[in-house]
Design a protein around this motif. Sequence first.
Motif, PDB file in Angstrom:
ATOM      1  N   VAL A 242      -8.091   0.550  -0.154  1.00 50.55           N
ATOM      2  CA  VAL A 242      -7.794   0.830   1.250  1.00 50.55           C
ATOM      3  C   VAL A 242      -7.220  -0.429   1.904  1.00 50.55           C
ATOM      4  O   VAL A 242      -7.869  -1.482   1.909  1.00 50.55           O
ATOM      5  CB  VAL A 242      -9.068   1.286   1.990  1.00 50.55           C
ATOM      6  CG1 VAL A 242      -8.754   1.560   3.461  1.00 50.55           C
ATOM      7  CG2 VAL A 242      -9.632   2.539   1.326  1.00 50.55           C
ATOM      8  N   PRO A 243      -5.992  -0.365   2.472  1.00 51.63           N
ATOM      9  CA  PRO A 243      -5.388  -1.548   3.101  1.00 51.63           C
ATOM     10  C   PRO A 243      -5.974  -1.805   4.488  1.00 51.63           C
ATOM     11  O   PRO A 243      -6.733  -0.994   5.040  1.00 51.63           O
ATOM     12  CB  PRO A 243      -3.901  -1.163   3.201  1.00 51.63           C
ATOM     13  CG  PRO A 243      -3.912   0.340   3.301  1.00 51.63           C
ATOM     14  CD  PRO A 243      -5.093   0.804   2.482  1.00 51.63           C
ATOM     15  N   THR A 244      -5.602  -2.940   5.085  1.00 57.65           N
ATOM     16  CA  THR A 244      -6.112  -3.308   6.408  1.00 57.65           C
ATOM     17  C   THR A 244      -5.275  -2.710   7.535  1.00 57.65           C
ATOM     18  O   THR A 244      -5.776  -2.529   8.643  1.00 57.65           O
ATOM     19  CB  THR A 244      -6.132  -4.839   6.552  1.00 57.65           C
ATOM     20  OG1 THR A 244      -4.807  -5.349   6.299  1.00 57.65           O
ATOM     21  CG2 THR A 244      -7.108  -5.457   5.548  1.00 57.65           C
ATOM     22  N   THR A 245      -4.000  -2.429   7.291  1.00 56.56           N
ATOM     23  CA  THR A 245      -3.140  -1.832   8.320  1.00 56.56           C
ATOM     24  C   THR A 245      -3.664  -0.443   8.679  1.00 56.56           C
ATOM     25  O   THR A 245      -3.862   0.395   7.801  1.00 56.56           O
ATOM     26  CB  THR A 245      -1.691  -1.731   7.814  1.00 56.56           C
ATOM     27  OG1 THR A 245      -1.258  -3.013   7.357  1.00 56.56           O
ATOM     28  CG2 THR A 245      -0.773  -1.254   8.926  1.00 56.56           C
ATOM     29  N   LYS A 246      -3.872  -0.201   9.974  1.00 56.89           N
ATOM     30  CA  LYS A 246      -4.540   1.030  10.400  1.00 56.89           C
ATOM     31  C   LYS A 246      -3.810   2.286   9.934  1.00 56.89           C
ATOM     32  O   LYS A 246      -4.415   3.203   9.361  1.00 56.89           O
ATOM     33  CB  LYS A 246      -4.674   1.042  11.924  1.00 56.89           C
ATOM     34  CG  LYS A 246      -5.411   2.287  12.453  1.00 56.89           C
ATOM     35  CD  LYS A 246      -5.502   2.285  13.955  1.00 56.89           C
ATOM     36  CE  LYS A 246      -6.313   3.493  14.441  1.00 56.89           C
ATOM     37  NZ  LYS A 246      -5.776   4.763  13.963  1.00 56.89           N
ATOM     38  N   GLU A 247      -2.476   2.350  10.190  1.00 59.70           N
ATOM     39  CA  GLU A 247      -1.740   3.554   9.832  1.00 59.70           C
ATOM     40  C   GLU A 247      -1.783   3.807   8.327  1.00 59.70           C
ATOM     41  O   GLU A 247      -2.015   4.933   7.870  1.00 59.70           O
ATOM     42  CB  GLU A 247      -0.285   3.449  10.309  1.00 59.70           C
ATOM     43  CG  GLU A 247      -0.110   3.462  11.816  1.00 59.70           C
ATOM     44  CD  GLU A 247      -0.359   2.105  12.443  1.00 59.70           C
ATOM     45  OE1 GLU A 247      -0.732   1.162  11.717  1.00 59.70           O
ATOM     46  OE2 GLU A 247      -0.195   1.995  13.688  1.00 59.70           O
TER      47      GLU A 247
ATOM     48  N   ARG B 205      -3.982   2.623   6.273  1.00 59.99           N
ATOM     49  CA  ARG B 205      -5.365   2.869   5.876  1.00 59.99           C
ATOM     50  C   ARG B 205      -5.703   4.350   5.999  1.00 59.99           C
ATOM     51  O   ARG B 205      -6.306   4.950   5.101  1.00 59.99           O
ATOM     52  CB  ARG B 205      -6.320   2.025   6.725  1.00 59.99           C
ATOM     53  CG  ARG B 205      -7.794   2.200   6.343  1.00 59.99           C
ATOM     54  CD  ARG B 205      -8.695   1.240   7.066  1.00 59.99           C
ATOM     55  NE  ARG B 205      -8.727   1.499   8.495  1.00 59.99           N
ATOM     56  CZ  ARG B 205      -8.253   0.669   9.427  1.00 59.99           C
ATOM     57  NH1 ARG B 205      -7.699  -0.471   9.065  1.00 59.99           N
ATOM     58  NH2 ARG B 205      -8.323   0.977  10.713  1.00 59.99           N
ATOM     59  N   ASP B 206      -5.285   4.964   7.103  1.00 59.60           N
ATOM     60  CA  ASP B 206      -5.549   6.390   7.306  1.00 59.60           C
ATOM     61  C   ASP B 206      -4.855   7.243   6.244  1.00 59.60           C
ATOM     62  O   ASP B 206      -5.437   8.195   5.704  1.00 59.60           O
ATOM     63  CB  ASP B 206      -5.092   6.818   8.697  1.00 59.60           C
ATOM     64  CG  ASP B 206      -5.892   6.146   9.808  1.00 59.60           C
ATOM     65  OD1 ASP B 206      -7.000   5.654   9.503  1.00 59.60           O
ATOM     66  OD2 ASP B 206      -5.405   6.101  10.951  1.00 59.60           O
TER      67      ASP B 206
ATOM     68  N   PRO C  14       0.824  -1.232   0.000  1.00 61.10           N
ATOM     69  CA  PRO C  14       0.000   0.000   0.000  1.00 61.10           C
ATOM     70  C   PRO C  14       0.847   1.267   0.000  1.00 61.10           C
ATOM     71  O   PRO C  14       0.482   2.266  -0.620  1.00 61.10           O
ATOM     72  CB  PRO C  14      -0.817  -0.132   1.290  1.00 61.10           C
ATOM     73  CG  PRO C  14      -0.844  -1.595   1.584  1.00 61.10           C
ATOM     74  CD  PRO C  14       0.474  -2.117   1.121  1.00 61.10           C
TER      75      PRO C  14
ATOM     76  N   THR D 132      -3.907   6.258   3.225  1.00 64.18           N
ATOM     77  CA  THR D 132      -4.521   5.995   1.922  1.00 64.18           C
ATOM     78  C   THR D 132      -5.819   6.769   1.750  1.00 64.18           C
ATOM     79  O   THR D 132      -6.078   7.356   0.696  1.00 64.18           O
ATOM     80  CB  THR D 132      -4.777   4.488   1.745  1.00 64.18           C
ATOM     81  OG1 THR D 132      -3.551   3.783   1.873  1.00 64.18           O
ATOM     82  CG2 THR D 132      -5.386   4.199   0.376  1.00 64.18           C
ATOM     83  N   VAL D 133      -6.634   6.772   2.781  1.00 64.09           N
ATOM     84  CA  VAL D 133      -7.898   7.519   2.717  1.00 64.09           C
ATOM     85  C   VAL D 133      -7.620   9.007   2.509  1.00 64.09           C
ATOM     86  O   VAL D 133      -8.277   9.675   1.696  1.00 64.09           O
ATOM     87  CB  VAL D 133      -8.719   7.293   4.000  1.00 64.09           C
ATOM     88  CG1 VAL D 133      -9.915   8.244   4.054  1.00 64.09           C
ATOM     89  CG2 VAL D 133      -9.195   5.844   4.078  1.00 64.09           C
TER      90      VAL D 133
END
Length: 644
Positions: free
Chosen positions: A199-204, A206-207, A177, A209-210
């Motif tokens: 959008v990836p699953t890794t929280k950091e 994911r934020d 990502p 990417t959004v």
Amino acid sequence: MTLFKEIVAVIILTFCINLMGVLWLQFDSTKEYLTNQLESDLENMSSSLTIAVAPHLESGDNVMIDATLNAYFDGGYYKKISVTKFDTNEIITKEMEVAVDGVPQWFLDLEILSPPFIENEVTSGWYQVGKIKVVGHPGFAYKQLWTSFVQTIIWLGGLGLFVIFVCSYAINFVLRPLVRIQEKAKQIQSHYFGEPLPVPTTKELRDVTVAVNQMTDKLKEQFEEKTKLHSKLEQAAYVEPVTGFGNRNYFNRRLDAWLKESGNGILVLIQIASIEEMRKSHGWQKRDELMVVIGHYINTIFDNDETVIKTRTSERDFILIVQESDKREVELKLKQLATYFSTVEIQELFDNKNIYSAAGVKVSHKADKESIVALLDQTLIAAKESTSGVSVVEIEPNCGHIHTRTEIKEALELAISESHLSFRHQPVFLYNSIEPEHFEVFTQVHIEGFKNVTLGTFISVMNEHKLGSDFDKNIIAKAFEYAKGNESQVLALNITKSAMKNYQFIMWLCNKVKDNCESKDRIVFEFNEDSVLNDMDNVNTLCECLNELNFKYGIDRVGRNFESLSYLKSVHPDYVKVDHIYTEMVLKNDDDAYFVDSLCTTIHNLDIKVIATHVENEMQLEKLKKYNFDGYQGFVIPAKALAL
């Protein structure tokens, strides 16, 4: 160094440190074990030797002492055995050098093992008669230690490579990502927005990417708004709102450009009589509805051909510039258009039944604007007097023979095949540079006896009979040969419209640039905006090939059409040359200059250089600096001969 490489380097370093620790523990444990084994063996052997050699020391029999030592020395594995006789202080010694097969000398030289030794005193009764010293041989221990060391290295090394491979794959998967975000950032930098990132699953991640997707949507929206604003400004200034055709301003600019560049085709005037009376009797709305219908009829008859410039210059006049056309074909279309005006729905709107008249002037030889317009007015009068309401004439040359298109085609084929060509090149400068950005190459075809034929007629015949591919191949081949021996000049080669329509030519050109990759910094390609709008598949194929091989390319005559500039996002040239209409707008009318500024700003938003064309003197050059142009080209620096 990339983040991926840094993480892998940290893993490798950590693994190496752990490996060294494991090796040392393994090594030290093995060394201690082998040393204990040697010491235990020495104790047993020294006790036995003491008992065996005691009688001979007491009797002083050196021969038996020596024989006993030989027996023990040959039967065991010892570095040194020595016997000291106290009565004579004589020392009898047996010694073996430390040399082990299969163990490198450098390993032995490290002296990792300290050979154990043991000393026993030999007594006879209560008297000490001698002393025995036995030094163990470390060869076997070194052999075992080396073997253990090598096996551990191999096992841990193989395990390390496997761990590094698994970790690299896992890290690459986790960072995928982030790589997509990096690529998206580069695309945004080039003002290419594309599709939203998954959008990836890794929280950091994911934020992040959004946030990137939201920023991309916002920038895309801003760019589209600016593009729409430019289109609205252009529509307001140059489009007749009822029919969607160009207005008088647009017609004047396109007519001047057409006569200056090609001057080949037919100028058509369509006049709808009694339109003022019809408006007075039926109202504005009915008149506008009729104009929309007439516009639809014109589009239908001329098939929405991109070579036809359609304008409505007054309440009753439509003027068309039908480029690269045949006189008889246009005359038939105008007569076909007349049939629409004989329908009951249109006839009942007018008191006068002769409401339609159309005139055309075919231009294939050199003539000035005033002569063409005057002849068009005369032809319209003749059309009104004719039964069909249509009249098309051809402007006569001032002198010489009127050449047929077949004659022109044959002359062009001969000139191309025999390379009857000469070349000039004109520099293109950027405002912030004293060195030319490149030199645009112009080609002149030498054909005897055709001096009264316009350049546009030659181009029209070339496009009609698809001669552009052979013409361009000839020039491109010469340019690549020239580039091999002239590294100081960058040549810009124009690709003809007919060549851009030819997929086989596109494939030939792709192969040609692959074979001449070393010329990527000395050859630039150009094609005009019409090719982009009408042959997008071929254009995309060529652009992908040029981008892959790092060749630069540009688009010529940008802004001539009413089309949106959104195509620039997909083609994304290194530069564009805006149509000289915009240069003339700035120079002739300051009120129209904001269109130019809007055009340049829209293109700059895509990080594309904007070149002004047809700049003729220093005064014009200084004035154009105010309107966001990056560079310029024109007679301010005239073209010079080029020996290709």
